[in-house]
Design a protein around this motif. Sequence first.
Motif, PDB file in Angstrom:
ATOM      1  N   TYR A 116      -3.367   5.063   6.606  1.00 15.39           N
ATOM      2  CA  TYR A 116      -3.632   3.718   6.115  1.00 15.39           C
ATOM      3  C   TYR A 116      -5.103   3.360   5.899  1.00 15.39           C
ATOM      4  O   TYR A 116      -5.405   2.531   5.053  1.00 15.39           O
ATOM      5  CB  TYR A 116      -3.004   2.680   7.058  1.00 15.39           C
ATOM      6  CG  TYR A 116      -1.502   2.656   6.952  1.00 15.39           C
ATOM      7  CD1 TYR A 116      -0.871   2.247   5.790  1.00 15.39           C
ATOM      8  CD2 TYR A 116      -0.711   3.068   8.027  1.00 15.39           C
ATOM      9  CE1 TYR A 116       0.502   2.241   5.683  1.00 15.39           C
ATOM     10  CE2 TYR A 116       0.666   3.058   7.928  1.00 15.39           C
ATOM     11  CZ  TYR A 116       1.275   2.644   6.752  1.00 15.39           C
ATOM     12  OH  TYR A 116       2.636   2.642   6.651  1.00 15.39           O
ATOM     13  N   ASN A 146      -6.563   1.515   0.105  1.00 15.39           N
ATOM     14  CA  ASN A 146      -5.752   0.546   0.841  1.00 15.39           C
ATOM     15  C   ASN A 146      -6.559  -0.697   1.207  1.00 15.39           C
ATOM     16  O   ASN A 146      -6.047  -1.822   1.141  1.00 15.39           O
ATOM     17  CB  ASN A 146      -5.172   1.190   2.094  1.00 15.39           C
ATOM     18  CG  ASN A 146      -4.024   2.126   1.795  1.00 15.39           C
ATOM     19  OD1 ASN A 146      -3.561   2.206   0.651  1.00 15.39           O
ATOM     20  ND2 ASN A 146      -3.565   2.848   2.799  1.00 15.39           N
ATOM     21  N   LYS A 193      -3.062  -2.049  -6.050  1.00 13.34           N
ATOM     22  CA  LYS A 193      -3.132  -0.602  -5.825  1.00 13.34           C
ATOM     23  C   LYS A 193      -2.320   0.069  -6.911  1.00 13.34           C
ATOM     24  O   LYS A 193      -1.216  -0.377  -7.242  1.00 13.34           O
ATOM     25  CB  LYS A 193      -2.595  -0.220  -4.441  1.00 13.34           C
ATOM     26  CG  LYS A 193      -2.774   1.270  -4.126  1.00 13.34           C
ATOM     27  CD  LYS A 193      -2.347   1.632  -2.722  1.00 13.34           C
ATOM     28  CE  LYS A 193      -2.558   3.119  -2.448  1.00 13.34           C
ATOM     29  NZ  LYS A 193      -2.107   3.513  -1.114  1.00 13.34           N
ATOM     30  N   VAL A 220       0.812  -1.223   0.000  1.00 15.37           N
ATOM     31  CA  VAL A 220       0.000   0.000   0.000  1.00 15.37           C
ATOM     32  C   VAL A 220       0.841   1.266   0.000  1.00 15.37           C
ATOM     33  O   VAL A 220       0.332   2.339  -0.352  1.00 15.37           O
ATOM     34  CB  VAL A 220      -1.001   0.025   1.192  1.00 15.37           C
ATOM     35  CG1 VAL A 220      -2.024  -1.089   1.042  1.00 15.37           C
ATOM     36  CG2 VAL A 220      -0.300  -0.048   2.525  1.00 15.37           C
TER      37      VAL A 220
END
Length: 329
Positions: free
Chosen positions: A250, A255, A323, A194
């Motif tokens: 986060y 994420n 991602k 991430v």
Amino acid sequence: MALSTVPLGRTGTTVSSISFGTWRFGRETDTGDLEVDEDRAHDLLDAYADHGGNFIDTADMYGDGRSEDWIGNWLSKRDREDFVVASKIYWPTREDDPNGRGIGRKHLRRQIDLMLDRLGTDYLDVLYCHRFDDQTPPEEFMRTLDGFVRDGKVNYLGASTFEPNAWEVARANEIAAREGYEPFTVAQPRYNLVNREVEYDYVEMCETYDVGICPWSPLAGGFLTGKYDREGDMPEGTRGSESSQFAERYLSEANFDALDVVREVAEEVEASPAQVSLAYLMAHPQVTAPIVGARTVDQLEENLAADDIDLSEGQFERLAESKESPTLV
């Protein structure tokens, strides 16, 4: 289970596929307690070595020097040559001394001897510059670091957390090539499924200059263990419950979308999300060895078990695409 081994970047040294990071050793919590005391530190090091681990990562500022001290005490009862020891230098060691920080020659020369003394060794396998120092000309610190290698105090040089400024490492290595100095052969950026900033140009720079990558925070501060959910619940005792910045950094939809893919692959290979996240980095062609930390032996052993996971090409690609990589705006 014995950890597999890999080349340390382009060097002639071989290391474990997972490095053990000791930043928790001697670290004081908000209550004044030690997150990991010396007895537990030695238990963790014992467990790592018992699984064939040989690549130990520390820094002069971890636990205000306690981490290096405790590793040194542990190494005194082992064969030093069985281990590859890396440490880092940059942060202030004497708050009132303007020369007590950075990677200027005065600070480097003072600290290297203190670090070796705490570790009880004649040399470091890897010395990382913990940060880039814009107050010191790169010609100065590269010449000083080269002197450490020539004197036998250091085997290899590394750059830690220089991202996203790939050009800083490239410029230093161009100076080293021009002057005949030892170059940076290992890099230690933050990199995980991430946190993808290094994919903009840092990874490509490392490939161009034959620099191996040993990522820190491979589990994104615990996010990739799967213990957090979209509702924002923070399990007690986790970094999320202790850090106000964790949610902002986060707990985003992008994420969690990536974490969903990690969980899917974990189910397919019958492993934990943490193990899959580590296995992805270990399968990355530019990564040497991700650095894992742990509070307990059980946590450490779960992470080390990632070495047994073989991802298919399709699973690796799904994780890589979980991602979007950063691009120039």
